[in-house]
Scaffold this active site. Sequence first.
Site, mmCIF file in Angstrom:
data_model
loop_
_atom_site.group_PDB
_atom_site.id
_atom_site.type_symbol
_atom_site.label_atom_id
_atom_site.label_comp_id
_atom_site.label_asym_id
_atom_site.label_seq_id
_atom_site.Cartn_x
_atom_site.Cartn_y
_atom_site.Cartn_z
ATOM 1 N N ASP A 86 0.811 -1.185 -0.005
ATOM 2 C CA ASP A 86 0.111 -0.032 -0.099
ATOM 3 C C ASP A 86 0.730 1.380 0.033
ATOM 4 O O ASP A 86 0.641 2.381 -0.635
ATOM 5 C CB ASP A 86 -1.071 -0.033 1.198
ATOM 6 N N ARG A 88 1.841 4.194 16.794
ATOM 7 C CA ARG A 88 1.208 5.296 15.831
ATOM 8 C C ARG A 88 1.631 6.662 16.192
ATOM 9 O O ARG A 88 1.830 7.531 15.497
ATOM 10 C CB ARG A 88 -0.152 4.995 15.646
ATOM 11 N N ASP A 148 -5.870 2.463 13.187
ATOM 12 C CA ASP A 148 -4.624 3.202 12.950
ATOM 13 C C ASP A 148 -4.952 4.436 12.422
ATOM 14 O O ASP A 148 -4.445 5.640 12.708
ATOM 15 C CB ASP A 148 -3.602 2.322 12.016
ATOM 16 N N SER A 191 -2.558 -9.568 7.222
ATOM 17 C CA SER A 191 -1.922 -8.568 7.248
ATOM 18 C C SER A 191 -1.220 -8.408 8.478
ATOM 19 O O SER A 191 -1.770 -8.727 9.566
ATOM 20 C CB SER A 191 -3.248 -7.391 7.320
HETATM 21 N N1 ARG Z 1 -5.868 -4.387 15.981
HETATM 22 C C1 ARG Z 1 -4.680 -3.908 16.192
HETATM 23 C C2 ARG Z 1 -4.817 -2.356 16.685
HETATM 24 O O1 ARG Z 1 -5.932 -1.850 16.294
HETATM 25 C C3 ARG Z 1 -3.670 -3.989 15.306
HETATM 26 C C4 ARG Z 1 -3.965 -3.325 13.769
HETATM 27 C C5 ARG Z 1 -2.788 -3.717 13.110
HETATM 28 N N2 ARG Z 1 -2.810 -4.806 12.421
HETATM 29 C C6 ARG Z 1 -2.486 -5.453 11.319
HETATM 30 N N3 ARG Z 1 -2.724 -6.573 11.349
HETATM 31 N N4 ARG Z 1 -2.183 -4.665 10.268
HETATM 32 O O2 ARG Z 1 -4.106 -1.885 17.290
#
Ligand code: ARG
Length: 408
Positions: free
Chosen positions: A14, A94, A123, A174
């Site tokens: 991405d 983040r 995120d 992912s």
């Molecule tokens: N669910 C987790 C969060 O909201 C991880 C999100 C990212 N996960 C991923 N497999 N890309 O913090």
Amino acid sequence: MADKVVLAYSGGLDTSVAVKWLKEKYNLDVIALNVNVGSERDLAAVRQKALDIGAVKALVEDARELFVNYFIFPALQADALYEGQYPLATALARPLMAKLLVGTAIKEGASAVAHGCTGKGNDQVRFDVSVAALAPDLKIIAPAREWGMTREETIKYAQKHNIPIPITVSSPYSIDANLWGRSIECGVLEDPWVEPPADVFSWTRSPVDAPDKPGYVEIGFEQGIPVSLDGKKMDGVSLIQRLNELAGEHGVGRIDHVENRLVGIKSREIYEAPAATVLLQTHQALEAMTLSKEQLRFKQKVAIEYADLIYNGLWFSSLHQDLAAYVESTQSYVTGTVRLKLFKGSCQVVGRKSPKSLYSHGLATYDKGDQFDQSASAGFIHIWGLPLKTQAQVQGVTEPKKTKGKGK
Ligand code: ARG
């Protein structure tokens, strides 16, 4: 001259497509910024890839120490565990990335920042809210939220523009990883009834294949911060890396969580967090020994709020500042050593000691040397039970419906 945008660049599909797309759609010159929080990617290759695709500049920032000292350890001191399960690895990284994006944008004179998040997850919220708090005038672009391409179409777009497609794209999952843990979603995991297949895991051995002999590890804390492993002083980054290996080897740190996202949906996520699991457990064990009952009770409530605000993207909030001050104040005497037993997927605290321990052997023992004045208990119990006795005498004995009339 075209305006500039600083893109949080991971090297994945991405964000790679985003480099091209931002130029095509908005005519922006892209400065790619990779923030290293311990993803263990080949960062020189990541950097080169961004340039090959057309970024005007590609920066790699080693933020591991910042991440550990200012994000992970404060969260550990707070015992932050979202919904009692998720140690918040992705969520904690983040706001740090947002801060570095903003800093770079200011330095480079960029008018916007961009990230690769979709419009369905947490995120995007964490990035957008953090950037807005730090630099309200900076524009935020989220290409993957805007472009409306399916994964297939994104791959086609990449092929059309000669963007190398990462091998990880063939993986059905992912994945996001940093020092504090690895988050895995999508593919068969979207069926919450399906047991995670073996290929989901890469940091932890299956408990079935873990060593038949238990492993022991001793973690030393100073004011709630882990500072040593088996008696050897270690910096935070190395200590976490070492614990990820050690506990992962014993199959410790696998988490299967159906969680509540901020955007209103439930999602099933698998986490691997060996070091986080071990450190949260040992830290709590030391707190149990060095904090009063009332401090522990209140701190548990704060831990829930603290985890929620991290999860919900409110790192740069006044509430966080206030709670952090409280948490820090609780850690003054959380100093000592905890011994842990790792065995086939489980980790158990089997010993703890502290120079500031509130556990008093003289008061606890049933052997000789007992300093507890047992005769004083009678008076204490008399007063403690007085309201109960009075109420029973005046209004009758009250008890839950189900047991009423039983046992007579
Ligand atoms: N669910 C987790 C969060 O909201 C991880 C999100 C990212 N996960 C991923 N497999 N890309 O913090």
